[in-house]
Scaffold this active site. Structure first.
Site, mmCIF file in Angstrom:
data_model
loop_
_atom_site.group_PDB
_atom_site.id
_atom_site.type_symbol
_atom_site.label_atom_id
_atom_site.label_comp_id
_atom_site.label_asym_id
_atom_site.label_seq_id
_atom_site.Cartn_x
_atom_site.Cartn_y
_atom_site.Cartn_z
ATOM 1 N N TYR A 193 16.353 42.730 17.589
ATOM 2 C CA TYR A 193 17.627 42.015 17.705
ATOM 3 C C TYR A 193 18.578 42.419 16.580
ATOM 4 O O TYR A 193 19.768 42.673 16.808
ATOM 5 C CB TYR A 193 17.425 40.494 17.676
ATOM 6 C CG TYR A 193 16.765 39.928 18.907
ATOM 7 C CD1 TYR A 193 17.173 40.268 20.190
ATOM 8 C CD2 TYR A 193 15.726 39.016 18.785
ATOM 9 C CE1 TYR A 193 16.573 39.732 21.315
ATOM 10 C CE2 TYR A 193 15.117 38.469 19.912
ATOM 11 C CZ TYR A 193 15.542 38.831 21.167
ATOM 12 O OH TYR A 193 14.946 38.301 22.273
ATOM 13 N N HIS A 199 27.367 61.398 16.742
ATOM 14 C CA HIS A 199 26.019 61.717 16.263
ATOM 15 C C HIS A 199 25.526 60.608 15.340
ATOM 16 O O HIS A 199 26.209 60.209 14.419
ATOM 17 C CB HIS A 199 26.035 63.056 15.517
ATOM 18 C CG HIS A 199 24.730 63.405 14.914
ATOM 19 N ND1 HIS A 199 24.630 63.871 13.629
ATOM 20 C CD2 HIS A 199 23.470 63.345 15.407
ATOM 21 C CE1 HIS A 199 23.357 64.096 13.356
ATOM 22 N NE2 HIS A 199 22.637 63.785 14.419
ATOM 23 N N ASP A 217 18.650 62.180 19.205
ATOM 24 C CA ASP A 217 18.672 62.729 17.840
ATOM 25 C C ASP A 217 17.278 63.198 17.441
ATOM 26 O O ASP A 217 16.423 62.408 17.063
ATOM 27 C CB ASP A 217 19.175 61.665 16.864
ATOM 28 C CG ASP A 217 19.551 62.252 15.524
ATOM 29 O OD1 ASP A 217 19.103 63.383 15.207
ATOM 30 O OD2 ASP A 217 20.290 61.584 14.773
#
Length: 162
Positions: free
Chosen positions: A122, A24, A71
Site C-alpha cells: 500500500y 524511466h 526496468d
C-alpha cells in the site's frame, strides 16, 4: 472507440496516455477490484485512476507488459502483493501469482516476480505514477511494475550481463 494495429484493445486511451507519460523508473500499480484504488490514486504522481472492467490481472499484465518496457537495471521491477508475515497465501492467490508470472515471462523472460507484504505494498502504491484497477477477484491480485527503457533496437534495454 477506434482500434489501432498492433495495440491490444484492452489498452484504453487513458491507459496508453499513462504508460506513455511514465518515465524511466516510474512505477505503476495494477490492482484487483478489492484494492482501495481511488483513495490510493489521489496520492500518486499523476493522481490518475484507470479502470479495466471485466479484465483479470494476468490478462491486464499481458497487454501492459506487451508495450511497457520493464526496468532490467533494478533487482525487482515486478512486485506482487503478499500477505502480512505469518499469514498463509490462499490457493487463489498462488494461482493468480503463477498466471501473472507467465504473462510477464511472455514479454520479459528475465523478470521474476518478487513479493511485497500487504501494508508495504500500500505504501509503495502511493508512490506510483498511476493506479490501474482490474476486475480481478482473487486475493492478492495486485502488482507494481517499474518502467524501464526502450533501447535503440526497439526492445527493452538490458544490462550487458543479462
Amino acid at each position: 472507440m477506434g482500434l489501432l494495429k498492433g495495440i491490444d484493445p484492452l489498452l484504453t486511451a487513458d491507459l496508453l496516455w499513462v504508460l506513455r507519460s511514465m518515465g524511466h523508473g516510474d512505477k505503476i500499480c495494477i490492482c484487483d477490484c478489492n484494492f482501495p484504488a481511488y483513495q490510493v490514486s489521489t496520492q500518486t504522481t499523476s493522481q490518475k485512476l484507470v479502470s479495466l472492467s471485466s479484465v483479470s490481472l494476468p490478462v491486464a499484465i499481458d497487454a501492459i507488459v506487451g508495450v511497457l518496457p520493464l526496468d532490467h537495471f533494478v533487482q525487482h521491477p515486478a512486485r506482487i502483493m503478499s500477505p502480512s508475515p505469518g499469514m498463509a497465501l490462499p490457493s487463489e492467490a498462488v494461482q493468480v501469482k503463477a498466471e501473472t508470472q507467465s504473462s510477464i515471462t511472455k514479454h520479459a523472460p528475465a523478470v521474476v516476480l518478487s513479493t511485497l507484504d500487504r501494508f508495504d505494498f500500500y505504501d509503495e502504491a502511493r508512490t506510483c505514477f498511476a493506479i490501474v484497477q482490474t476486475s480481478e477477484r482473487r486475493p492478492y491480485g495486485n502488482i507494481i511494475l517499474q518502467k524501464g527503457v526502450i533501447g535503440p533496437d526497439g526492445t527493452d534495454l538490458m544490462p550487458s550481463s543479462l
